[in-house]
Design a protein around this motif. Structure first.
Motif, short mmCIF file in Angstrom:
data_model
loop_
_atom_site.label_atom_id
_atom_site.label_comp_id
_atom_site.label_asym_id
_atom_site.label_seq_id
_atom_site.Cartn_x
_atom_site.Cartn_y
_atom_site.Cartn_z
N GLU A 356 0.83 -1.20 0.00
CA GLU A 356 0.00 0.00 0.00
C GLU A 356 0.86 1.25 0.00
O GLU A 356 1.90 1.32 0.66
N LYS A 358 1.12 4.19 1.56
CA LYS A 358 0.76 5.02 2.71
C LYS A 358 1.84 4.90 3.77
O LYS A 358 2.66 3.97 3.75
N CYS A 359 1.84 5.87 4.69
CA CYS A 359 2.83 5.87 5.76
C CYS A 359 2.63 4.64 6.64
O CYS A 359 1.52 4.39 7.13
N CYS A 362 1.62 6.05 10.57
CA CYS A 362 0.33 6.65 10.90
C CYS A 362 -0.75 6.39 9.86
O CYS A 362 -1.92 6.70 10.09
N GLY A 363 -0.38 5.84 8.70
CA GLY A 363 -1.37 5.56 7.67
C GLY A 363 -1.66 6.72 6.74
O GLY A 363 -2.53 6.61 5.87
N GLN A 365 -1.79 9.21 3.70
CA GLN A 365 -1.68 8.89 2.28
C GLN A 365 -1.48 10.12 1.40
O GLN A 365 -1.42 10.01 0.18
N GLN A 534 2.09 1.07 12.62
CA GLN A 534 0.83 0.34 12.68
C GLN A 534 0.45 -0.32 11.35
O GLN A 534 -0.49 -1.09 11.28
N TYR A 535 1.18 0.01 10.27
CA TYR A 535 0.77 -0.45 8.94
C TYR A 535 1.94 -1.05 8.16
O TYR A 535 2.10 -0.79 6.98
#
Length: 570
Positions: A356, A358-359, A362-363, A365, A534-535
């Motif tokens: 994905e 995204k970061c 923290c997610g 985008q 977290q991702y």
């Protein structure tokens, strides 16, 4: 009494009442000097190693409910040169202050060192990272868990002034900051009563401000669990604090682009308890405008999925007539030749999974930057066999998380510098050195060249500068314009013959001792622990390379030398 007189009497009474209330309120918020406001402090002075242990036990017990402690240091400056730290101050929120007289103890006792290096307890203050660096230089202690309260002040919208400024504006306490006490003899045989109160106040006010800022940030008053001792895990994991642990503070006054580069974003979780803030900083040349992962599929001749890759790489095979396009949406390319090897197990499946854009922390985008989990200054010295498939350690971070991660990397670099005897360049071990004598000659020559045109140099000063030049150019009796031009361009910066790259020395250490795989694993552990992403991509592993190379080892495709450098055995 007529009605008009009655109204006047009532109005007067109300006015007097309001005036009285206003007076009481003003008296309450009127700033108080520290001696009166902090008369409840319990101050203990430690001047021997034997007395240290009990004080540390008491400090740990008293700060166990909120995992934070006020911190400050004092030292003597002689002829502009800082002497080793003489006094170290720690204070708990309830007013227990301990002053450690390091100049008398002559070292930092093990119990105190353990407390300072305990990253689960925040050491809060103004510029605590600087004091921590001095402790390392003076006593070899590598302090962890420092937190500059100015980060939180800015986060809450307050001015980011020094300790005295924040104490007065946030607590209504006026600290004694006269130069006589600040510059007093902190290494004296006996500290005066004023010195003791000053030192204790600095440490205690820091923890008081810290607590107020945390409560202001959450706008919910004091958390019940915060003081009752319950929910300690929640406090330790509070994101707002972890974001700034061991991160040096950069004042807005020194940041010309602060209004543009620092923005606060808050993201509330569904349970309303977790809040993330992101200090946005622009990276005009590094932030990606296009996605890193295109998730194009690359297949073997028999149709088995080899990996995902970007469109450009896939089409390169096609353009070279080494592969054919199987489908366009999604783009799928099949090789015409058998690859050198095929992935097995989870190591192989990692490269087959889509990623994905995204970061991973923290997610976010909206923007992202490539982050090398293992910094290039180490990886560039890796054995060639470890440089293959390095994409595993390239992840995406938003600009804010990227900035924070780079700051926190300093902690591990310092640890490696100590472990491997590999000084960092900022510690005076630079590739280039500046010759102070040559710099003085150049400055003198340029001053004479420039000032002589303006006719503003006093005669005495001109002779002084000319003497500096003639001391170097002994073959000249007088200073000419040609000589000045030559001296004005004299070389000042030279290659340091004794310089050794920090990254190279670290690599040499691990090649001889634990193996390079261990260094790689240390950086991965550091990233997970410091950033708590977290991702992360599925199947991302601390031992990714070890697992991949173990397969090669079992197939007999690793030389004895490779095994030794890697620290790998069956």
């Amino acid at each position: 009494m007529n009605m008009s007189k009655l109204k006047i009497s009532v109005t007067s009474a109300v006015a007097l009442g309001c005036a009285g209330i206003t007076y009481v309120v003003l008296q309450r918020i009127k700033p108080k000097n520290a001696e009166d406001a902090l008369n409840y402090l319990s101050i203990e002075i430690i001047a021997s190693e034997e007395a240290c242990s009990q004080a540390i036990i008491k400090l740990r017990r008293k700060c166990s409910g909120h995992h934070a402690i006020g911190f400050d240091c004092e030292w003597v400056t002689e002829q502009g040169k800082r002497q080793p730290i003489a006094l170290l101050q720690l204070s708990t929120y309830d007013g227990y202050c301990v002053l450690f007289r390091l100049n008398l103890i002559k070292s930092i006792p093990k119990t105190l060192q353990d407390l300072l290096e305990d990253e689960s307890i925040y050491k809060v203050g103004v510029a605590p990272k600087d004091d921590a660096r001095y402790l390392t230089q003076d006593y070899g202690v590598y302090m962890k868990g420092t937190l500059d309260i100015r980060h939180l002040a800015r986060l809450c919208g307050y001015e980011d002034g020094g300790l005295a400024t924040q104490s007065k504006s946030l607590l209504g306490i006026v600290l004694d900051k006269t130069w006589r006490i600040r510059c007093s003899d902190w290494a004296a045989e006996e500290l005066s009563d004023r010195q003791v109160k000053y030192a204790a106040a600095d440490a205690h006010v820091a923890i008081k401000i810290f607590v107020k800022l945390i409560n202001d940030y959450h706008k919910g008053g004091i958390f019940p669990w915060f003081w009752s001792g319950h929910g300690n895990g929640c406090w330790k994991d509070l994101i707002v604090c972890k974001r700034y642990v061991d991160v040096p503070y950069k004042s807005k006054r020194n940041d010309k682009n602060s209004d543009k580069s620092h923005r606060i974003k808050e993201k509330e979780a569904k349970n309303g308890k977790e809040i993330k803030e992101l200090d946005q900083k622009r990276y005009p040349h590094a932030t990606r405008s296009k996605p890193l992962y295109h998730n194009c599929f690359l297949e073997a001749p028999d149709g088995e999925l080899l990996c995902t890759c970007d469109n450009q790489k896939a089409m390169w095979y096609v353009e070279k007539e080494l592969a054919d396009v199987v489908s366009k949406e999604p783009l799928k390319v099949r090789l015409r030749f058998e690859p050198a090897g095929r992935y097995v197990g989870d190591v192989g499946r990692y490269y087959q999974l889509t990623k994905e854009n995204k970061c991973v922390v923290c997610g976010g985008q909206d923007s992202y930057i490539r982050k090398n989990v293992v910094p290039r200054e180490y990886r560039k010295y890796f054995p060639e066999i470890m440089k293959e498939h390095s994409s595993h350690d390239v992840v995406l971070l938003c600009a804010s998380c990227h900035q924070l991660s780079n700051m926190l990397d300093r902690t591990l670099r310092e640890r490696l510098a100590e472990l491997c005897d590999a000084p960092l360049s900022s510690h005076g071990h630079s590739r280039l050195t500046e010759d102070a004598v040559c710099k003085k000659i150049r400055s003198a020559a340029r001053a004479l060249l420039y000032q002589s045109r303006k006719h503003v140099l006093p005669e005495a000063r001109r002779k002084e500068l000319e003497a500096v030049i003639l001391q170097h150019y002994l073959q000249h009796e007088t200073v000419t314009e040609e000589l000045l031009k030559e001296a004005a361009e004299i070389q000042v910066v030279f290659e340091n013959e004794d310089y050794e790259s920090h990254g190279h020395k670290v690599m040499e250490y691990f090649m001889k001792n634990e193996g390079v795989l261990r260094l790689e694993e240390l950086w991965r552990e550091h990233f997970l622990k410091s950033m708590q992403p977290q991702y992360m991509p599925e199947l991302w592993s601390l031992k990714h390379n070890e697992e991949r190379l173990t397969v090669r080892l079992k197939e007999g495709r690793l030389s004895d030398e490779d095994q030794r450098l890697l620290g790998l055995s069956v």
